[in-house]
Design an enzyme around this catalytic site. Structure first.
Site, mmCIF file in Angstrom:
data_model
loop_
_atom_site.group_PDB
_atom_site.id
_atom_site.type_symbol
_atom_site.label_atom_id
_atom_site.label_comp_id
_atom_site.label_asym_id
_atom_site.label_seq_id
_atom_site.Cartn_x
_atom_site.Cartn_y
_atom_site.Cartn_z
ATOM 1 N N TYR A 140 0.796 -0.915 -0.342
ATOM 2 C CA TYR A 140 -0.087 0.184 0.084
ATOM 3 C C TYR A 140 0.419 1.309 0.444
ATOM 4 O O TYR A 140 2.363 1.570 0.707
ATOM 5 C CB TYR A 140 -0.869 0.059 1.378
ATOM 6 N N ASP A 177 9.247 2.483 -0.438
ATOM 7 C CA ASP A 177 8.482 3.442 0.723
ATOM 8 C C ASP A 177 8.450 3.006 1.647
ATOM 9 O O ASP A 177 7.809 1.344 2.655
ATOM 10 C CB ASP A 177 6.751 2.897 -0.024
ATOM 11 N N LYS A 209 4.402 8.756 9.230
ATOM 12 C CA LYS A 209 4.414 8.686 10.367
ATOM 13 C C LYS A 209 5.285 8.546 11.281
ATOM 14 O O LYS A 209 5.539 9.908 12.283
ATOM 15 C CB LYS A 209 4.046 7.485 10.940
HETATM 16 P P1 KE4 Z 1 -0.941 8.158 4.856
HETATM 17 O O1 KE4 Z 1 -1.394 8.881 3.924
HETATM 18 O O2 KE4 Z 1 -1.757 7.190 5.544
HETATM 19 O O3 KE4 Z 1 -0.611 8.944 5.732
HETATM 20 O O4 KE4 Z 1 0.671 7.264 4.328
HETATM 21 C C1 KE4 Z 1 -0.351 6.501 3.070
HETATM 22 C C2 KE4 Z 1 0.647 4.804 3.297
HETATM 23 C C3 KE4 Z 1 2.066 5.235 2.776
HETATM 24 N N1 KE4 Z 1 2.827 4.001 2.011
HETATM 25 C C4 KE4 Z 1 2.429 3.227 3.544
HETATM 26 C C5 KE4 Z 1 3.712 1.788 4.104
HETATM 27 C C6 KE4 Z 1 1.683 2.997 4.370
HETATM 28 O O5 KE4 Z 1 1.084 2.551 5.584
HETATM 29 C C7 KE4 Z 1 0.616 4.007 4.333
HETATM 30 C C8 KE4 Z 1 -0.339 4.106 5.878
HETATM 31 N N2 KE4 Z 1 -0.261 3.468 6.317
HETATM 32 C C9 KE4 Z 1 -2.078 2.932 6.795
HETATM 33 C C10 KE4 Z 1 -1.803 2.368 7.823
HETATM 34 N N3 KE4 Z 1 -1.885 0.749 7.060
HETATM 35 C C11 KE4 Z 1 -2.578 3.914 7.197
HETATM 36 C C12 KE4 Z 1 -3.103 4.040 8.068
HETATM 37 C C13 KE4 Z 1 -5.074 4.872 7.244
HETATM 38 O O6 KE4 Z 1 -5.084 3.904 6.281
HETATM 39 O O7 KE4 Z 1 -5.607 5.010 8.508
#
Ligand code: KE4
Length: 432
Positions: free
Chosen positions: A149, A244, A272
């Site tokens: 993701y 990533d 994060k």
């Molecule tokens: P954000 O746009 O949510 O800050 O980041 C996206 C993203 C990009 N790359 C990786 C490897 C990530 O894990 C994420 C976001 N992770 C999720 C949890 N699996 C955020 C939680 C959510 O979507 O509410």
């Protein structure tokens, strides 16, 4: 099933009202507990390793607001630094010393980063890095891996699995085919599949983007040689390698998975932890590539609140706390104790499980495994995971509400918290 010992009346009231106000009653889908059943608890406050819900119940937290709370929630030093910063304003929309400070810390910490740009989320960082990959190589296609993701931008919302998906089919309504037709997918840990894509798309692939340790399909680690193989393949085919590290950055090691595994990607995305709980994303890497970003170069990317002083302050203080000697040894020790304890409890209560940890990131699948990719992960007993999650929640342990997420520990978790969690897990598992 473990008896429901906690009162969640107020959570239910608040969540019921939320459903009328916001789609699914949440600001992000996974929070709605759809895949584990039952209703989410509504948070009132967090501190250290703990959560208190609006009914006053306390939980040991293994989500840590999805990664940022690696020093523990509301760390006193982060809070006091924020109080000080608040007095000087919440946003400048102009250069500030704080951006220089955090940029220097990130560049000093992450082996492959020579220049960095701050944004407000991991999604933004991944969006920008794909635009940059395409501009630098003058190639349009990108390889991602099934189950990984990279935020919710159109070009990354590609259906995982099967040959048809290799050319990318929209995973969500509203994503035009034109946005995903250049997104190619391969199974994680499958170097042959990646090589085949390069052969089938000569001089068309800008690069490969991946989670160097997967946290979004459950916890999946790279097989020996996988990351090295991707580094060689991207060099061989004139493409870029992008890690990533939004989730792994400053969690797997202070220098991220790339430090842990000794692989230098060309570009890295982060988020994060570097925001310490406030909205920060970032991307960075080779100076010759990053120099293409406006206004230094022609590749446009912008953001009103990017680099704002509050978020920079929280990030700076968080990284300072992580620099304290022994931080990562402690995180590895307590997280290994937790992962080993959970696996042992599950095996001794007759469940097929696999999983483990790397530093402060862990995962448990309800399948005998091994799990090398998303297809393997999908063999897990997700219904059992849902019952396990609910049982743990009712006994005061807050796990990520999906089999396809990872777990996170923090410097605030004590060995007592870990041992209590394992004991509760054993009780819940024996009743599943
Ligand atoms: P954000 O746009 O949510 O800050 O980041 C996206 C993203 C990009 N790359 C990786 C490897 C990530 O894990 C994420 C976001 N992770 C999720 C949890 N699996 C955020 C939680 C959510 O979507 O509410």
């Amino acid at each position: 099933m473990v008896n429901t010992t906690i009162k969640t009346t107020k959570s239910q009231e608040v969540f019921a009202a939320a459903q009328n106000l916001m789609p699914g009653g949440v600001s992000s889908p996974v929070r709605a507990f759809k895949s584990v059943g039952g209703q989410p608890i509504v948070f009132d406050r967090v501190k250290g390793a703990y959560i208190w819900d609006v009914d006053g119940n306390q939980y040991i937290d293994y989500v840590g607001t999805w990664g940022p709370a690696i020093c523990g929630h509301a760390h006193p030093e982060v809070i006091s630094a924020l109080h000080e910063a608040l007095e000087k304003g919440t946003s400048f929309g102009a250069p500030s010393v704080l951006e220089n400070v955090l940029a220097e810390m990130v560049i000093a910490a992450v082996p492959s980063i020579e220049m960095v740009r701050f944004v407000n989320s991991g999604t933004e960082a991944c969006m920008a890095v794909l635009r940059l990959m395409r501009a630098f190589t003058n190639r349009e296609k990108v390889i991602k891996f099934e189950g990984c993701y990279h935020g919710h931008a159109d070009m990354f919302l590609v259906k995982a699995g099967s040959g048809v998906a290799t050319l990318g089919l929209p995973d969500s309504p509203g994503v035009p085919k034109s946005a995903t037709i250049s997104t190619l997918t391969a199974p994680y840990n499958d170097l042959e599949a990646v090589k085949a894509l390069f052969e089938e798309n000569p001089d068309q692939i800008s690069g490969v983007i991946l989670e160097p340790v997967v946290g979004n399909a459950g916890f999946i680690t790279p097989d020996a040689g996988f990351l090295e193989g991707l580094r060689e393949l991207t060099h061989e085919y004139g493409a870029l390698l992008v890690f990533d590290e939004v989730m792994t950055g400053f969690r797997i090691a202070y220098g991220g998975a790339q430090e842990k595994f000794g692989i230098k990607p060309d570009l890295t995305t982060m988020g994060k932890v570097i925001g310490g709980g406030l909205p920060v994303g970032a991307y960075g890497g080779r100076r010759d590539i990053m120099s293409m970003i406006a206004p230094a170069g022609p590749v446009y990317q912008a953001g009103t609140l990017s680099g704002n002083p509050l978020a920079m302050t929280a990030g700076i203080k968080t990284l300072e706390l992580l620099q304290k000697p022994g931080s990562y040894e402690y995180l590895e020790r307590i997280t290994k104790r937790l992962a080993d304890g959970l696996l042992k409890a599950a095996q001794e209560t007759g469940h097929a499980v696999c999983g483990g940890n790397i530093s402060a990131m862990f995962g448990l699948f309800f399948t005998s495994g091994p799990v090398h990719n998303y297809e393997d992960a999908k063999k897990s007993d997700t219904a059992k995971f849902g019952r396990f999650h609910r049982g743990m929640l009712e006994r005061g342990v807050y796990l990520a509400p999906s089999q396809f997420e990872a777990g996170f520990t923090s410097l605030a978790h004590t060995e007592e918290d870990i041992d209590q969690t394992i004991a509760i897990a054993r009780d819940v598992l024996s009743s599943l």
